[in-house]
Design a protein around this motif. Sequence first.
Motif, PDB file in Angstrom:
ATOM      1  N   ASN A 585     -14.018   4.951  -0.193  1.00 15.48           N
ATOM      2  CA  ASN A 585     -12.915   5.898  -0.025  1.00 15.48           C
ATOM      3  C   ASN A 585     -12.011   5.477   1.141  1.00 15.48           C
ATOM      4  N   LEU A 586     -11.542   4.222   1.088  1.00 17.81           N
ATOM      5  CA  LEU A 586     -10.762   3.662   2.181  1.00 17.81           C
ATOM      6  C   LEU A 586      -9.315   4.123   2.134  1.00 17.81           C
ATOM      7  N   THR A 587      -8.763   4.320   3.309  1.00 18.39           N
ATOM      8  CA  THR A 587      -7.319   4.538   3.472  1.00 18.39           C
ATOM      9  C   THR A 587      -6.872   3.740   4.685  1.00 18.39           C
ATOM     10  N   GLY A 588      -5.535   3.548   4.788  1.00 14.94           N
ATOM     11  CA  GLY A 588      -5.003   2.813   5.921  1.00 14.94           C
ATOM     12  C   GLY A 588      -4.990   1.314   5.672  1.00 14.94           C
ATOM     13  N   GLY A 589      -4.470   0.586   6.644  1.00 22.13           N
ATOM     14  CA  GLY A 589      -4.338  -0.853   6.493  1.00 22.13           C
ATOM     15  C   GLY A 589      -3.235  -1.194   5.502  1.00 22.13           C
ATOM     16  N   VAL A 590      -3.192  -2.444   5.090  1.00 23.84           N
ATOM     17  CA  VAL A 590      -2.158  -2.904   4.162  1.00 23.84           C
ATOM     18  C   VAL A 590      -2.475  -2.406   2.761  1.00 23.84           C
ATOM     19  N   GLY A 591      -1.514  -1.770   2.106  1.00 23.28           N
ATOM     20  CA  GLY A 591      -1.711  -1.282   0.753  1.00 23.28           C
ATOM     21  C   GLY A 591      -0.550  -0.407   0.330  1.00 23.28           C
ATOM     22  N   GLU A 592      -0.754   0.361  -0.745  1.00 18.25           N
ATOM     23  CA  GLU A 592       0.271   1.275  -1.225  1.00 18.25           C
ATOM     24  C   GLU A 592      -0.388   2.340  -2.090  1.00 18.25           C
ATOM     25  N   ALA A 593       0.320   3.454  -2.238  1.00 17.89           N
ATOM     26  CA  ALA A 593      -0.199   4.539  -3.063  1.00 17.89           C
ATOM     27  C   ALA A 593       0.074   4.252  -4.531  1.00 17.89           C
ATOM     28  N   ASP A 594      -0.891   4.609  -5.405  1.00 21.76           N
ATOM     29  CA  ASP A 594      -0.682   4.416  -6.833  1.00 21.76           C
ATOM     30  C   ASP A 594       0.095   5.604  -7.404  1.00 21.76           C
ATOM     31  N   PHE A 595       0.258   5.615  -8.741  1.00 23.78           N
ATOM     32  CA  PHE A 595       1.089   6.649  -9.378  1.00 23.78           C
ATOM     33  C   PHE A 595       0.521   8.043  -9.159  1.00 23.78           C
ATOM     34  N   ALA A 596      -0.792   8.118  -8.900  1.00 16.95           N
ATOM     35  CA  ALA A 596      -1.417   9.430  -8.685  1.00 16.95           C
ATOM     36  C   ALA A 596      -1.459   9.801  -7.217  1.00 16.95           C
ATOM     37  N   GLY A 597      -0.918   8.947  -6.356  1.00 20.17           N
ATOM     38  CA  GLY A 597      -0.925   9.253  -4.935  1.00 20.17           C
ATOM     39  C   GLY A 597      -2.155   8.753  -4.208  1.00 20.17           C
ATOM     40  N   ASN A 598      -3.031   8.040  -4.907  1.00 14.11           N
ATOM     41  CA  ASN A 598      -4.226   7.504  -4.260  1.00 14.11           C
ATOM     42  C   ASN A 598      -3.900   6.188  -3.562  1.00 14.11           C
ATOM     43  N   TRP A 599      -4.457   6.001  -2.397  1.00 13.47           N
ATOM     44  CA  TRP A 599      -4.190   4.782  -1.620  1.00 13.47           C
ATOM     45  C   TRP A 599      -4.947   3.598  -2.216  1.00 13.47           C
TER      46      TRP A 599
END
Length: 763
Positions: A585-599
């Motif tokens: 259940n990671l958040t933060g760092g390099v990434g982006e949110a998907d269509f459902a808002g999940n990181w």
Amino acid sequence: MFTQVKHSITMKQHLIGLFFLCTLLLSSTAELRAQIIVDESLTAQEVVETILLGEGVEIFNITYSGDLDQIGSFDANNSNILIPEGMIMATGSCSNVIGPNDSGSSTTGGGNFQVNDPDLDQLSTFNTNDAAVLEFDFIPTGDSINFNYSFGSDEYNEYVCGSVNDAFGFFLSGPGINGAYSNNAINLAVIPNTNGTPVTINSVNNGNVGSAGSANNCAQVDPNWMNNTAYYVDNENNGDANATQLDGFTVVLVAEAAVQCGQTYHIKIAIADAGDTAFDSSVFIEGGSFSSNAFDITATASISGNQIFGGDTTVVESCNDAVFQVVRPFADIADTLDVTISGTATNGVDYETIDPEVIMEVGEFSYEIPLIVIPDAEVEGPETVTIEYMYVNLCGDSVLRSATLIIADFEPTQLQYDNPVGICNGEAILEVETIGGYGPFDFLWSTGDTDTLAVNVIETDDPGAAQITVTDVCGNEQTATITYTMPPELVIYGEQTDSPLCPGDATVLEAGISTGVGPFTYDWSSGGDGTTETVNFDASQIVTLTVTDACGIQDSFDVEVEYPVWDPITGNDPEVCLGIQGDLNLTGGVGEADFAGNWVGQYEFYTWQYSNYDASGNPQDSAFALVDDVLDSLATFIGPSGNFQAGLTQGDMEIYVIDQCGAEGTFNVSVIACDTEIPNVFSPNGDSMNDFFRIPGIEGFPNSKLEIYNRWGNVIYQSNDYGGGWDGRINNEPVADGTYYYILRRSDGENFHGGLTITRQRR
């Protein structure tokens, strides 16, 4: 000092050309006037092997006695010394030959102090000092040996016929040689068409007794000494900036002797002060000229005799032609040679057909084979033409000689310039730069026949235009028209051209001119001075660009350099059952949110792998490795976002999560054996939802047995090590929907039973 080496060389090394090219280029930027270039850093071995040696000779047993600065190499292409390049030896420092000629008698120091040479003592009839002596053995492949030389001195002209004249000699000994010097050597440094008269200050000069001399001293060397002026170049008081410091020197002379092919000979090249240790003398020997008569093939590409294009071996389509030259040591008979023509270029297609039959008439020592390139519009890249010939030398050895020319595609010249140009303080400075093409270039401005430089300064307060015509060495012209005008207001801008992923990544800033007249100079507060600037920042900040136009007017612009700010990596420490999927259940760092808002992060997962355990079970080695590369890993990650599949081994694993920018987070995964949870229904209809009879927790109980019964008590499925993979089929045929009965005999001894419904109805 004394050094000795043994080496075998059969042909001149290509290093000579590279050395002279590099030193010439370096020197040309050092001063406006041209001069002789001297390198005293080479060893005697390097001088002989890479500078002096020519064709048809094998050398060995090189020795040298003298100071290091008494021997070296020279490049006289930009001076009045008549030999273009080669080796030099001197009674003092070789650098004394560097001009201009601003001293009547020059000494720069150096010299092998108080050391004499007996052969030079005998030759000069005076005691010698500061002797520099180079010796080596050689084996010729022909019946003669020769090399080109010139002798010069600062004792000219005032010490002509004096008693302190410096001396030099080339002393050859070996089979068939019977002379008056050590080891029956003869001196090869003699005046042409004489009975062995040595070349000295008292024998080759301007024909006049010097202010410190007596005619008897000259007559002692040669009674006809005053008749040798044809071999002398008077350099005293020469005001030419290119002139050597030496007050006089000889024309190019040839040292030569008959030898026996394949026999070993010894030569000593010596120079020394005579009678004193003052006023330096030098001997120049042409590079690559120490040779024995031999067959050779050479190649040259030139325009009007001037070397161009990559070391004089490149032919450019629609520009220049070239020639191969076949040289033979004897011309007393007519001969027909069959040469081999090869290379990546095609004979008769890329160049006019070359006949491999070479006919050389009596008296003809050389034969030229022209290479005439056929121009085309194709871009073919460099192509080669090689001509080679195998011949048998006078020693009976088969020797292959070859030469190669390169055919290059024509590259047109492009002109780069600022347009328009501003008029500043009554001047418009027009400048053009050539890109590509083939120099040297000629420049001609429409403002006048004398305006022939790349920069043209026009004195004016009125707007106008000038045309520049640039002609390359091939005769091709490029023209451009540059206007000049009173400069408008200078308005600039700047922008960041890309988006860095991580703090510290490089990003490029670019300058722009909205209005203004160049040429412009650029100054970035980050340190650069070009139209673009590359920076590396850890956070967003402002860089100020300042541009100055041709009139000194400035404008500034602040460029906002943006860098992303990523949140710290966070997550949980999951505890999962054996064989079950889990998530950090990671958040933060390099990434982006998907269509459902999940990181959705872009992470890599590492852990410490231990190995080489001792008797007490303690690991001796460890390595930081990707989790998926670790043997017997407790988990395997599915993609870059933190989902993982637990293995079938219980335990804890510390996971190091690292994103693309190097940010880290540390988490713990616990894999445990869970109690079984037996479902009472599954739907094997292929919708990827509940298609298998899975028993959560069964992974912790290997070798558990499962039996499935139908309503009549018949066993329709059984497994002695059930892992949860039954899809409701028997012999690949689906069983009917309905209620069945299972018995699970878990491997820990507990038994379970109950009803199981199979339904394929989609909802």
